[in-house]
Design a protein around this motif. Structure first.
Motif, PDB file in Angstrom:
ATOM      1  N   GLY A  76       0.873  -1.162   0.000  1.00  0.00           N
ATOM      2  CA  GLY A  76       0.000   0.000   0.000  1.00  0.00           C
ATOM      3  C   GLY A  76       0.911   1.211   0.000  1.00  0.00           C
ATOM      4  N   GLY A  77       0.516   2.244   0.744  1.00  0.00           N
ATOM      5  CA  GLY A  77       1.278   3.489   0.646  1.00  0.00           C
ATOM      6  C   GLY A  77       2.142   3.841   1.842  1.00  0.00           C
ATOM      7  N   THR A  78       2.198   2.987   2.868  1.00  0.00           N
ATOM      8  CA  THR A  78       3.010   3.359   4.028  1.00  0.00           C
ATOM      9  C   THR A  78       3.907   2.205   4.492  1.00  0.00           C
ATOM     10  N   GLY A  79       3.275   1.103   4.903  1.00  0.00           N
ATOM     11  CA  GLY A  79       4.010   0.035   5.580  1.00  0.00           C
ATOM     12  C   GLY A  79       5.102  -0.574   4.726  1.00  0.00           C
ATOM     13  N   THR A 107      -7.957  -2.034   2.630  1.00  0.00           N
ATOM     14  CA  THR A 107      -7.910  -1.138   1.473  1.00  0.00           C
ATOM     15  C   THR A 107      -6.598  -1.185   0.686  1.00  0.00           C
ATOM     16  N   SER A 108      -5.550  -1.802   1.220  1.00  0.00           N
ATOM     17  CA  SER A 108      -4.336  -1.941   0.408  1.00  0.00           C
ATOM     18  C   SER A 108      -4.240  -3.333  -0.216  1.00  0.00           C
ATOM     19  N   LEU A 109      -4.534  -4.374   0.579  1.00  0.00           N
ATOM     20  CA  LEU A 109      -4.487  -5.734   0.029  1.00  0.00           C
ATOM     21  C   LEU A 109      -5.834  -6.152  -0.573  1.00  0.00           C
ATOM     22  N   SER A 152       0.619  -3.824   5.917  1.00  0.00           N
ATOM     23  CA  SER A 152      -0.304  -3.030   5.106  1.00  0.00           C
ATOM     24  C   SER A 152      -1.681  -3.067   5.705  1.00  0.00           C
ATOM     25  N   ASN A 153      -2.512  -2.163   5.246  1.00  0.00           N
ATOM     26  CA  ASN A 153      -3.924  -2.201   5.591  1.00  0.00           C
ATOM     27  C   ASN A 153      -4.540  -3.377   4.820  1.00  0.00           C
ATOM     28  N   PRO A 154      -4.967  -4.438   5.542  1.00  0.00           N
ATOM     29  CA  PRO A 154      -5.446  -5.633   4.829  1.00  0.00           C
ATOM     30  C   PRO A 154      -6.697  -5.356   4.007  1.00  0.00           C
ATOM     31  N   THR A 168       8.900  -1.875  14.571  1.00  0.00           N
ATOM     32  CA  THR A 168       8.750  -0.428  14.360  1.00  0.00           C
ATOM     33  C   THR A 168       9.654  -0.010  13.206  1.00  0.00           C
ATOM     34  N   LEU A 169       9.067   0.626  12.205  1.00  0.00           N
ATOM     35  CA  LEU A 169       9.815   0.987  10.997  1.00  0.00           C
ATOM     36  C   LEU A 169       9.950   2.501  10.894  1.00  0.00           C
ATOM     37  N   GLY A 170      11.088   2.952  10.426  1.00  0.00           N
ATOM     38  CA  GLY A 170      11.309   4.384  10.241  1.00  0.00           C
ATOM     39  C   GLY A 170      12.631   4.574   9.525  1.00  0.00           C
TER      40      GLY A 170
HETATM   41  P1  GDP Z   1      -1.833   3.116   3.298  1.00  0.00           P
HETATM   42  O1  GDP Z   1      -1.940   2.973   1.818  1.00  0.00           O
HETATM   43  O2  GDP Z   1      -1.234   4.419   3.761  1.00  0.00           O
HETATM   44  O3  GDP Z   1      -3.068   2.674   4.061  1.00  0.00           O
HETATM   45  O4  GDP Z   1      -0.666   2.172   3.724  1.00  0.00           O
HETATM   46  P2  GDP Z   1      -0.402   0.650   3.893  1.00  0.00           P
HETATM   47  O5  GDP Z   1      -1.570  -0.192   3.718  1.00  0.00           O
HETATM   48  O6  GDP Z   1       0.841   0.347   3.156  1.00  0.00           O
HETATM   49  O7  GDP Z   1       0.068   0.683   5.382  1.00  0.00           O
HETATM   50  C1  GDP Z   1      -0.749   1.008   6.432  1.00  0.00           C
HETATM   51  C2  GDP Z   1      -0.347   0.152   7.589  1.00  0.00           C
HETATM   52  O8  GDP Z   1       1.037   0.300   7.893  1.00  0.00           O
HETATM   53  C3  GDP Z   1      -1.085   0.567   8.821  1.00  0.00           C
HETATM   54  O9  GDP Z   1      -2.045  -0.400   9.138  1.00  0.00           O
HETATM   55  C4  GDP Z   1       0.003   0.670   9.899  1.00  0.00           C
HETATM   56  O10 GDP Z   1      -0.360   0.018  11.086  1.00  0.00           O
HETATM   57  C5  GDP Z   1       1.199   0.039   9.246  1.00  0.00           C
HETATM   58  N1  GDP Z   1       2.435   0.673   9.731  1.00  0.00           N
HETATM   59  C6  GDP Z   1       2.764   1.961   9.674  1.00  0.00           C
HETATM   60  N2  GDP Z   1       3.963   2.152  10.279  1.00  0.00           N
HETATM   61  C7  GDP Z   1       4.382   0.929  10.712  1.00  0.00           C
HETATM   62  C8  GDP Z   1       5.535   0.476  11.403  1.00  0.00           C
HETATM   63  O11 GDP Z   1       6.430   1.240  11.753  1.00  0.00           O
HETATM   64  N3  GDP Z   1       5.600  -0.857  11.667  1.00  0.00           N
HETATM   65  C9  GDP Z   1       4.619  -1.732  11.312  1.00  0.00           C
HETATM   66  N4  GDP Z   1       4.754  -3.018  11.607  1.00  0.00           N
HETATM   67  N5  GDP Z   1       3.514  -1.331  10.670  1.00  0.00           N
HETATM   68  C10 GDP Z   1       3.409  -0.012  10.362  1.00  0.00           C
END
Ligand code: GDP
Length: 334
Positions: free
Chosen positions: A7-10, A226-228, A222-224, A308-310
């Protein structure tokens, strides 16, 4: 080869620091396109773009969208003009008949550019204009994304999940709205009744995606829903995951979500808002990477680390745990 789903973050966070563990040229990333919108005539692909910008090292890592230090002159002028004309600044959907006419990839998510409801930076916008221009010239989204990778110096193959339209529509107690209206404009506030992936029945993963899904697969945190969800809504995509080793990283620590609306959306779609709910949503996953503080008992192999990711070191640590989980399930990473 190992393929990541994003998705867009994880997953973009996870891939930061992955290069010492998985060779980027052999580690494609398949991106969700259910969040995409056409805004003011240009196609915006938020999840593809975050990956492109992250891999091209221009991402704004404060917000995890857009380009760092971008200006917003055009966006601000759009608001000045709308205010001066007394035009409402909420998301302005194009009329129903326009939702299914013209470029197919943008179906069911077409917004007018008046008082642009999502902020697009000036450099960010240039990418969308280039993408849309190439689509108009007749290229597929997959081909266009490859060209944008070249333009940004991105080595990793970045693959949109499909060249067909799939639109994530959130049905709420206030009516149906596109995911971007729900998330960006309404800040995930309305009560969710269900989530629809409009177009998924007729959509297919691309050949490039199906090739990538022949390799072991990693589902980043990921968000199961809306992303998956948009990927899993395509039969051929789900079937491919059922026949390859899959490792998933939890976006939760037990019931605690790292960020975003994953908990609310999981609960609304019949799952527990927790690591256990994520595991239930991914019946095809063979192993999981969980946080060391996450004691969830899953009946599948688990590798634990600090999830924890960063920083790049975080991505590398979690990718090593992913590698271990892949080994546990006998995945051959060539
Ligand atoms: P979206 O498109 O922004 O919704 O992004 P994704 O589906 O890729 O990611 C969203 C998920 O990333 C969220 O459910 C967060 O809980 C997870 N997430 C964000 N930061 C972290 C992190 O540092 N560690 C882990 N394990 N999950 C994270």
């Amino acid at each position: 080869m190992v393929t990541f789903l994003a998705g867009g973050t994880g997953t973009p966070k996870l891939l930061r620091g992955a290069d010492d563990v998985f060779d980027p040229a052999e580690t494609p990333v398949v991106c969700n396109t259910g969040d995409d919108v056409e805004l003011g005539g240009v196609l915006v692909c938020p999840d593809v773009d975050t990956t492109l910008f992250a891999e091209g090292d221009v991402l704004d890592r404060e917000t995890w969208w857009g380009i760092a230090d971008d200006t917003t002159e055009t966006h601000e002028e759009l608001h000045r003009l709308a205010d001066a004309a007394g035009l409402d600044s909420g998301p302005r959907y194009l009329p129903n008949e326009a939702q299914t006419s013209g470029r197919e990839i943008a179906r069911w998510r077409r917004f007018s550019g008046v008082a642009e409801f999502m902020e697009l930076g000036d450099r960010d916008r240039a990418l969308h204009v280039t993408r849309t221009g190439l689509l108009n010239e007749g290229r597929t989204l997959t081909e266009v994304t490859r060209t944008l990778c070249d333009a940004l110096g991105v080595e990793r193959p970045v693959l949109p999940m499909s060249d067909d339209p799939v639109a994530s529509i959130v049905h709420t107690d206030e009516g149906a709205m596109h995911f971007q209206e729900f998330w960006v404009h309404r800040r995930a506030d309305p009560a969710v009744e269900r989530v629809e992936f409009r177009g998924a029945d007729a959509a297919a993963p691309t050949d490039a995606v199906l090739d990538a899904l022949d390799a072991p697969v990693v589902i980043g945190p990921s968000n199961p829903v809306t992303s998956l969800g948009p990927m899993l809504a395509m039969d051929a995509f789900r079937e491919a995951l059922e026949s390859t080793p899959v490792v998933a990283v939890s976006p939760f620590v037990e019931e605690e979500v790292f960020s975003g609306p994953a908990g609310k959306l999981l609960a609304a779609t019949g799952y527990e808002a927790s690591t256990a709910g994520v595991a239930e949503a991914y019946p095809f996953a063979d192993a999981f990477v969980l946080d060391e503080a996450d004691g969830t008992d899953l009946e599948r192999p688990v590798v634990r680390t600090d999830t924890t990711l960063g920083d790049p070191e975080d991505g590398e640590r979690v990718c090593r745990a992913v590698g271990e989980a892949l080994e546990t399930v006998g995945a051959e990473v060539t």
